[in-house]
Motif scaffolding. Structure first.
Motif, PDB file in Angstrom:
ATOM      1  N   ALA A  49       0.834  -1.210   0.000  1.00 53.59           N
ATOM      2  CA  ALA A  49       0.000   0.000   0.000  1.00 53.59           C
ATOM      3  C   ALA A  49       0.866   1.255   0.000  1.00 53.59           C
ATOM      4  O   ALA A  49       0.585   2.219  -0.723  1.00 53.59           O
ATOM      5  N   CYS A  50       1.929   1.252   0.807  1.00 46.97           N
ATOM      6  CA  CYS A  50       2.806   2.426   0.869  1.00 46.97           C
ATOM      7  C   CYS A  50       3.457   2.695  -0.486  1.00 46.97           C
ATOM      8  O   CYS A  50       3.555   3.845  -0.931  1.00 46.97           O
ATOM      9  N   ILE A  51       3.910   1.635  -1.156  1.00 45.16           N
ATOM     10  CA  ILE A  51       4.630   1.800  -2.421  1.00 45.16           C
ATOM     11  C   ILE A  51       3.682   2.161  -3.549  1.00 45.16           C
ATOM     12  O   ILE A  51       3.966   3.057  -4.356  1.00 45.16           O
ATOM     13  N   HIS A  52       2.527   1.484  -3.622  1.00 45.01           N
ATOM     14  CA  HIS A  52       1.666   1.606  -4.795  1.00 45.01           C
ATOM     15  C   HIS A  52       0.470   2.528  -4.596  1.00 45.01           C
ATOM     16  O   HIS A  52      -0.034   3.088  -5.578  1.00 45.01           O
ATOM     17  N   ALA A  53      -0.027   2.655  -3.371  1.00 44.60           N
ATOM     18  CA  ALA A  53      -1.311   3.342  -3.182  1.00 44.60           C
ATOM     19  C   ALA A  53      -1.172   4.776  -2.677  1.00 44.60           C
ATOM     20  O   ALA A  53      -1.978   5.639  -3.038  1.00 44.60           O
ATOM     21  N   PHE A  54      -0.182   5.044  -1.850  1.00 37.40           N
ATOM     22  CA  PHE A  54      -0.125   6.323  -1.150  1.00 37.40           C
ATOM     23  C   PHE A  54       0.866   7.290  -1.794  1.00 37.40           C
ATOM     24  O   PHE A  54       1.892   6.889  -2.352  1.00 37.40           O
ATOM     25  N   GLU A  55       0.511   8.565  -1.664  1.00 36.11           N
ATOM     26  CA  GLU A  55       1.436   9.646  -2.004  1.00 36.11           C
ATOM     27  C   GLU A  55       2.043  10.158  -0.699  1.00 36.11           C
ATOM     28  O   GLU A  55       1.328  10.369   0.279  1.00 36.11           O
ATOM     29  N   GLN A  56       3.370  10.367  -0.693  1.00 36.69           N
ATOM     30  CA  GLN A  56       4.039  10.736   0.562  1.00 36.69           C
ATOM     31  C   GLN A  56       3.656  12.133   1.040  1.00 36.69           C
ATOM     32  O   GLN A  56       3.780  12.445   2.226  1.00 36.69           O
ATOM     33  N   ASP A  57       3.185  12.994   0.132  1.00 36.40           N
ATOM     34  CA  ASP A  57       2.815  14.351   0.553  1.00 36.40           C
ATOM     35  C   ASP A  57       1.366  14.436   1.031  1.00 36.40           C
ATOM     36  O   ASP A  57       0.878  15.510   1.370  1.00 36.40           O
ATOM     37  N   ASN A  58       0.669  13.290   1.092  1.00 37.12           N
ATOM     38  CA  ASN A  58      -0.711  13.268   1.575  1.00 37.12           C
ATOM     39  C   ASN A  58      -0.686  12.968   3.081  1.00 37.12           C
ATOM     40  O   ASN A  58      -0.096  11.990   3.520  1.00 37.12           O
ATOM     41  N   ASN A  59      -1.332  13.816   3.873  1.00 43.98           N
ATOM     42  CA  ASN A  59      -1.325  13.659   5.333  1.00 43.98           C
ATOM     43  C   ASN A  59      -2.502  12.838   5.841  1.00 43.98           C
ATOM     44  O   ASN A  59      -2.692  12.719   7.061  1.00 43.98           O
ATOM     45  N   ASP A  60      -3.312  12.283   4.938  1.00 45.85           N
ATOM     46  CA  ASP A  60      -4.509  11.561   5.372  1.00 45.85           C
ATOM     47  C   ASP A  60      -4.509  10.128   4.839  1.00 45.85           C
ATOM     48  O   ASP A  60      -5.549   9.593   4.473  1.00 45.85           O
ATOM     49  N   ASN A  61      -3.358   9.499   4.789  1.00 48.69           N
ATOM     50  CA  ASN A  61      -3.280   8.107   4.354  1.00 48.69           C
ATOM     51  C   ASN A  61      -3.669   7.189   5.506  1.00 48.69           C
ATOM     52  O   ASN A  61      -3.131   7.313   6.608  1.00 48.69           O
ATOM     53  N   GLN A  62      -4.590   6.277   5.250  1.00 45.03           N
ATOM     54  CA  GLN A  62      -5.069   5.375   6.302  1.00 45.03           C
ATOM     55  C   GLN A  62      -5.083   3.928   5.802  1.00 45.03           C
ATOM     56  O   GLN A  62      -5.345   3.661   4.635  1.00 45.03           O
ATOM     57  N   ILE A  63      -4.801   3.010   6.732  1.00 50.26           N
ATOM     58  CA  ILE A  63      -5.012   1.589   6.493  1.00 50.26           C
ATOM     59  C   ILE A  63      -5.902   1.080   7.618  1.00 50.26           C
ATOM     60  O   ILE A  63      -5.549   1.195   8.797  1.00 50.26           O
ATOM     61  N   VAL A  64      -7.064   0.544   7.239  1.00 51.60           N
ATOM     62  CA  VAL A  64      -8.043   0.071   8.217  1.00 51.60           C
ATOM     63  C   VAL A  64      -8.046  -1.461   8.198  1.00 51.60           C
ATOM     64  O   VAL A  64      -8.166  -2.078   7.129  1.00 51.60           O
ATOM     65  N   PHE A  65      -7.916  -2.054   9.384  1.00 51.18           N
ATOM     66  CA  PHE A  65      -7.986  -3.503   9.538  1.00 51.18           C
ATOM     67  C   PHE A  65      -9.325  -3.837  10.192  1.00 51.18           C
ATOM     68  O   PHE A  65      -9.551  -3.481  11.358  1.00 51.18           O
ATOM     69  N   LEU A  66     -10.214  -4.472   9.441  1.00 56.32           N
ATOM     70  CA  LEU A  66     -11.532  -4.828   9.961  1.00 56.32           C
ATOM     71  C   LEU A  66     -11.587  -6.344  10.157  1.00 56.32           C
ATOM     72  O   LEU A  66     -11.409  -7.111   9.213  1.00 56.32           O
ATOM     73  N   ILE A  67     -11.835  -6.754  11.405  1.00 59.69           N
ATOM     74  CA  ILE A  67     -11.868  -8.176  11.753  1.00 59.69           C
ATOM     75  C   ILE A  67     -13.297  -8.534  12.129  1.00 59.69           C
ATOM     76  O   ILE A  67     -13.877  -7.946  13.048  1.00 59.69           O
ATOM     77  N   GLU A  68     -13.877  -9.509  11.405  1.00 58.17           N
ATOM     78  CA  GLU A  68     -15.262  -9.908  11.647  1.00 58.17           C
ATOM     79  C   GLU A  68     -15.373 -11.426  11.625  1.00 58.17           C
ATOM     80  O   GLU A  68     -14.708 -12.096  10.833  1.00 58.17           O
ATOM     81  N   GLN A  69     -16.229 -11.928  12.507  1.00 57.33           N
ATOM     82  CA  GLN A  69     -16.540 -13.352  12.499  1.00 57.33           C
ATOM     83  C   GLN A  69     -18.028 -13.485  12.214  1.00 57.33           C
ATOM     84  O   GLN A  69     -18.870 -13.069  13.015  1.00 57.33           O
ATOM     85  N   LYS A  70     -18.354 -14.043  11.052  1.00 56.26           N
ATOM     86  CA  LYS A  70     -19.743 -14.125  10.632  1.00 56.26           C
ATOM     87  C   LYS A  70     -20.501 -15.130  11.504  1.00 56.26           C
ATOM     88  O   LYS A  70     -19.976 -16.194  11.841  1.00 56.26           O
ATOM     89  N   HIS A  71     -21.734 -14.789  11.827  1.00 56.34           N
ATOM     90  CA  HIS A  71     -22.553 -15.678  12.669  1.00 56.34           C
ATOM     91  C   HIS A  71     -22.881 -16.981  11.948  1.00 56.34           C
ATOM     92  O   HIS A  71     -22.966 -18.046  12.561  1.00 56.34           O
ATOM     93  N   LYS A  72     -23.049 -16.913  10.625  1.00 56.53           N
ATOM     94  CA  LYS A  72     -23.455 -18.111   9.887  1.00 56.53           C
ATOM     95  C   LYS A  72     -22.301 -19.094   9.705  1.00 56.53           C
ATOM     96  O   LYS A  72     -22.523 -20.261   9.408  1.00 56.53           O
ATOM     97  N   ASP A  73     -21.089 -18.620   9.844  1.00 58.30           N
ATOM     98  CA  ASP A  73     -19.934 -19.505   9.666  1.00 58.30           C
ATOM     99  C   ASP A  73     -18.883 -19.160  10.716  1.00 58.30           C
ATOM    100  O   ASP A  73     -17.971 -18.377  10.483  1.00 58.30           O
ATOM    101  N   LYS A  74     -19.048 -19.771  11.901  1.00 57.54           N
ATOM    102  CA  LYS A  74     -18.154 -19.439  13.005  1.00 57.54           C
ATOM    103  C   LYS A  74     -16.797 -20.124  12.885  1.00 57.54           C
ATOM    104  O   LYS A  74     -15.911 -19.888  13.713  1.00 57.54           O
TER     105      LYS A  74
END
Length: 471
Positions: A358-383
């Motif tokens: 993500a740092c190499i390909h997605a972000f521009e270094q002069d952008n101060n709002d670069n975020q990486i969000v890690f979302l962890i979910e366990q679905k009820h239908k498939d525990k």
């Protein structure tokens, strides 16, 4: 038809020799039947060449001569009347062969030397074409060929077609068996080659994974070294300040000029310096502990039970020295605690590669709002499974590139040193080592999401890289 001829014909038609596929045995059976039925001393079987310009004797039985494998031939140019008669595909019944218009050409070179007086030539048809004849010959005396005898030989000629069919079938079966054997050999050879190539690919894959792990560790080492150096430098400076304050305090004490206010001010400064030293050393110790844990995980694949959110939090803290230059902030969202039994080393490498990618390909270094969000979910239908989504706010991936980003050596940053192995190794680790799946969703200008579906309990049996490393 005469009863004797009918019985002989029935006997021949019921003989297993006709269907055995042995054409030579079938020929002898048919010719012997001609001898017995017609009570003659000589019979032969002749076959045309492809152009019907040459006829060759394939089998000859002469009671006065031993059985011979020598093949006689006749050419159209030498016997034009005879070949013309055969072109009409009709029976040639020559009672007086030496004077018959179709057979008189044989007199000097064939009939007289062999003492032949009468000939009966019956065409053999196969596949809708005349392929040869059965030639019945009477020696020493003239023989009047009856209709029953002609029909009898014609029936035997038809049975020869049946024998040819069985012979062709046998040849096809033999060819098929040979082809099957060749195919089996080729399959065995190809299988051996494929196994060799697979082994080489697995070995290369293990080397690539090991190289990528070392590269990830190198990134961590460089970043952590820089990050640890800063608080340690502050601690050294603060410690030097403490030494300086202690020396001044000692001089004042030795010169009897130490006042209460100076003592209190020095103690306060020493406490401040000690506080700075304690905070910076604690920060350094925390970085070292996290780095040590992550480094051990990335350098080996041992299965453990981990709190996924806590583990990712520890991991991204060791990546901050690298991501700081890209102004990246990390957000971990986990509605409920999720514990999984897996290979933390593989998880660490996957997350490290995705963050660095993500740092190499997605972000521009002069952008101060670069975020990486890690979302962890366990679905009820498939525990039995957990979903880990790694989403960045970068520039996104074009659709044409999304189809190929997991291919080895495919990169859009070749000119900037990209190897094209990062996401290929991520895919392999998720699919082979972790027993999960990975997919990508992206829109240009709206970031990229990598969705990992991982088993809560990793299947320990499907880990080819681990097996190769241990072998």
């Amino acid at each position: 038809m005469d009863t004797t001829l009918e019985n002989i014909l029935l006997h021949v038609s019921l003989s297993p020799v006709l269907d055995s596929g042995d054409s030579q045995a079938a020929e002898l059976l048919l010719l012997q039947a001609c001898l017995n039925g017609l009570k003659i001393a000589r019979v032969s079987l002749w076959c045309f060449d492809d152009n019907k310009d040459v006829i060759t004797c394939e089998q000859l039985i002469d009671k006065d001569l031993p059985l011979s494998s020598e093949k006689s031939t006749f050419n159209r140019r030498d016997l034009p009347a005879y070949f013309s008669a055969l072109d009409h595909q009709r029976v040639i019944r020559a009672t007086d062969a030496r004077n018959h218009p179709a057979t008189a050409e044989f007199t000097e070179d064939y009939l007289i030397p062999s003492n032949i007086f009468s000939m009966l030539d019956v065409p053999i048809r196969f596949g809708g074409e005349m392929i040869g004849i059965i030639c019945c010959e009477q020696k020493k005396t003239i023989k009047h060929w009856t209709d029953d005898e002609t029909h009898f030989v014609a029936a035997l000629a038809d049975l020869y077609g049946r024998a040819l069919t069985a012979s062709q079938k046998k040849q096809y079966q033999q060819q098929l068996e040979q082809l099957n054997q060749q195919l089996e050999r080729r399959v065995a050879e190809r299988t051996e080659q494929l196994e060799k190539h697979i082994h080489e690919l697995q070995h290369t894959q293990a080397q690539l994974v090991e190289s990528e792990k070392m590269a990830s560790l190198g990134t961590l080492v460089a970043g952590v070294a820089h990050e640890v150096n800063t608080p340690l430098g502050i601690a050294i400076t603060a410690n030097s300040h403490c030494v300086e304050l202690t020396d001044k305090l000692q001089k004042l004490l030795e010169s009897n000029t130490l006042s209460r206010s100076k003592l209190e001010a020095t103690i306060m400064a020493l406490r401040d310096s000690h506080g700075v030293i304690e905070r910076t050393l604690n920060r350094s110790a925390e970085l070292v502990v996290n780095f040590k844990k992550t480094a051990v995980d990335q350098s080996s694949y041992d299965i453990q039970t981990i709190d996924l959110a806590d583990y990712i939090l520890t991991l991204v803290s060791t990546l901050k020295p690298y991501t700081k230059s890209y102004n990246v902030s990390h957000i971990i969202q986990c509605p409920t605690p999720v514990n999984i039994t897996t290979y933390p080393g593989a998880i660490a490498q996957v997350i490290t590669n995705l963050v660095i990618n993500a740092c190499i390909h997605a972000f521009e270094q002069d952008n101060n709002d670069n975020q990486i969000v890690f979302l962890i979910e366990q679905k009820h239908k498939d525990k039995d499974k957990v979903e880990l989504t790694v989403q960045d706010t970068g520039k996104g991936i074009a659709k044409v590139d999304q189809k190929r980003i997991f291919e080895p050596f495919y990169t859009t940053k070749r000119s900037n040193g990209g190897s094209g192995l990062g996401l290929a190794i991520v895919y392999n680790l998720v699919a082979s080592t972790l027993g999960g799946t990975i997919s990508v969703e992206s829109t240009l200008g709206n970031g990229t999401s990598f969705r990992l579906t991982l088993p809560v309990k990793c299947p320990t049996a499907s880990n080819p890289i681990k097996k190769m490393e241990s072998s």
